[in-house]
Design a protein around this motif. Structure first.
Motif, PDB file in Angstrom:
ATOM      1  N   TYR A 270     -67.874   6.729 -63.708  1.00  0.00           N
ATOM      2  CA  TYR A 270     -67.797   7.295 -62.368  1.00  0.00           C
ATOM      3  C   TYR A 270     -69.163   7.121 -61.724  1.00  0.00           C
ATOM      4  N   LEU A 271     -69.227   6.322 -60.673  1.00  0.00           N
ATOM      5  CA  LEU A 271     -70.485   6.026 -59.994  1.00  0.00           C
ATOM      6  C   LEU A 271     -70.730   7.093 -58.934  1.00  0.00           C
ATOM      7  N   GLN A 272     -71.714   7.945 -59.181  1.00  0.00           N
ATOM      8  CA  GLN A 272     -72.042   8.988 -58.215  1.00  0.00           C
ATOM      9  C   GLN A 272     -72.764   8.347 -57.031  1.00  0.00           C
ATOM     10  N   ILE A 273     -72.096   8.388 -55.873  1.00  0.00           N
ATOM     11  CA  ILE A 273     -72.640   7.817 -54.646  1.00  0.00           C
ATOM     12  C   ILE A 273     -73.059   8.961 -53.735  1.00  0.00           C
TER      13      ILE A 273
ATOM     14  N   LEU B  28     -71.814   2.092 -46.786  1.00  0.00           N
ATOM     15  CA  LEU B  28     -70.710   1.361 -47.387  1.00  0.00           C
ATOM     16  C   LEU B  28     -71.133  -0.017 -47.891  1.00  0.00           C
ATOM     17  N   ASP B  29     -72.265  -0.524 -47.388  1.00  0.00           N
ATOM     18  CA  ASP B  29     -72.790  -1.790 -47.922  1.00  0.00           C
ATOM     19  C   ASP B  29     -73.135  -1.656 -49.406  1.00  0.00           C
ATOM     20  N   HIS B  30     -73.519  -0.454 -49.810  1.00  0.00           N
ATOM     21  CA  HIS B  30     -73.820  -0.191 -51.212  1.00  0.00           C
ATOM     22  C   HIS B  30     -72.577  -0.449 -52.068  1.00  0.00           C
ATOM     23  N   LEU B  31     -71.445   0.065 -51.610  1.00  0.00           N
ATOM     24  CA  LEU B  31     -70.195  -0.137 -52.341  1.00  0.00           C
ATOM     25  C   LEU B  31     -69.816  -1.616 -52.375  1.00  0.00           C
ATOM     26  N   GLU B  32     -70.030  -2.314 -51.260  1.00  0.00           N
ATOM     27  CA  GLU B  32     -69.703  -3.740 -51.215  1.00  0.00           C
ATOM     28  C   GLU B  32     -70.540  -4.527 -52.217  1.00  0.00           C
TER      29      GLU B  32
END
Length: 307
Positions: free
Chosen positions: A283-286, A292-296
């Protein structure tokens, strides 16, 4: 290895922000969207816009997403009566078409209980054990039968044990660092055991305890999924990592030591080392939910390299 997105909305996020992150989670191929269950920001900032409720949020997301799993790390046992929680989770599972998972913990953050008038009992772990027995017992009761329970903290009499979830079995997650009671509880009730913010060495040790407890309870240790929750701060170069760390108020070296931080190749290497000790899901704690660029980046350059 499955990668799931894990959010902490009490730090400051609206439902619309969470919806944007959940939709990105789905579009970018991640396995699930999870959120914490807290009503008060941790830290000195004002906490605007204020808290959102975990299960109300997931109910909304259940209707706005189609594929991803949805759940909590962890629902606080102090916030909800177990019979009510069983109804809430079953209903959201129906609303999602059978995509819900329940992480349930004892609750620990006393200040949020004081802030919103929620009782904060001393015997939280004993209550958690009864809650797990009740929630899973209600769901397992056949339609047309009733469920009763006589515990120290909760009593149910002739409950119709309705509604039922869409899934035949809602996965239950139990987690923590406890050396004896937590593994025993996981062995009895959990489909997945999660250890939050732990080193590779500590994770290996705790997974071993849970596996041993499962065998002692008459279960095969491999019946459980073993997972980690770790903060993520990934950048295409050092400058981007430093920028993302600064936004969430963390030190890069500390993040690299205690989480998943650095370039995509660095993060893939560390995830591989977690996989070697038995971690099947992370589980990646964001913490910056506007990035959202981080998720991309994680989707394109980390997720694709994992088996």
């Amino acid at each position: 290895m499955d990668l799931r997105i894990f959010t902490e909305p009490q730090q400051g996020a609206t439902y619309d922000t969470l919806l944007s992150v959940a939709k990105a989670t789905e579009e970018l191929g991640f396995d699930a969207f999870f959120r914490s269950d807290h009503y008060l920001r941790m830290g000195s900032a004002d906490g605007l816009p204020g808290p959102t409720d975990a299960w109300i949020t997931l109910a909304g997301l259940a209707r706005e997403t189609k594929r991803i799993r949805l759940g909590t790390l962890m629902t606080a046992g102090t916030f909800r009566l177990p019979g009510v929680l069983a109804i809430q989770v079953a209903q959201v599972d129906q609303m999602s078409g059978g995509r819900v998972e329940l992480g349930l913990g004892a609750g620990w953050f006393e200040e949020e209980h004081k802030a919103y008038g929620i009782p904060f009992p001393k015997e939280k772990f004993a209550r958690l054990e009864e809650q797990l027995a009740i929630v899973t017992g209600l769901w397992a009761t056949e339609v047309g039968q009733t469920f009763s329970y006589e515990g120290t903290h909760y009593q149910l009499t002739d409950s119709p044990a309705l509604p039922k979830p869409a899934q035949a079995k809602v996965p239950v997650l139990i987690g923590g660092h406890g050396a004896s009671r937590t593994p025993r509880l996981a062995a009895q009730y959990a489909d997945e055991f999660n250890i939050p913010f732990a080193s590779i060495e500590d994770s290996k040790r705790q997974f071993g305890r849970v596996r041993a407890a499962a065998e002692e309870a008459g279960r095969k240790a491999d019946e459980l999924v073993y997972s980690n929750a770790l903060i993520a701060c990934v950048g295409k170069d050092d400058a981007e990592v430093a920028r993302r760390a600064a936004v969430i108020g963390r030190d890069v070296d500390e993040l690299k030591a205690n989480g998943l931080a650095g370039s995509p190749s660095e993060v893939v290497d560390k995830l591989s080392r977690y996989a070697e000790i038995g971690s099947q899901r992370v589980y990646l704690q964001i913490l910056d939910l506007d990035d959202l660029d981080h998720l991309e980046l994680i989707s394109a350059q980390v997720q694709g390299q994992l088996g």
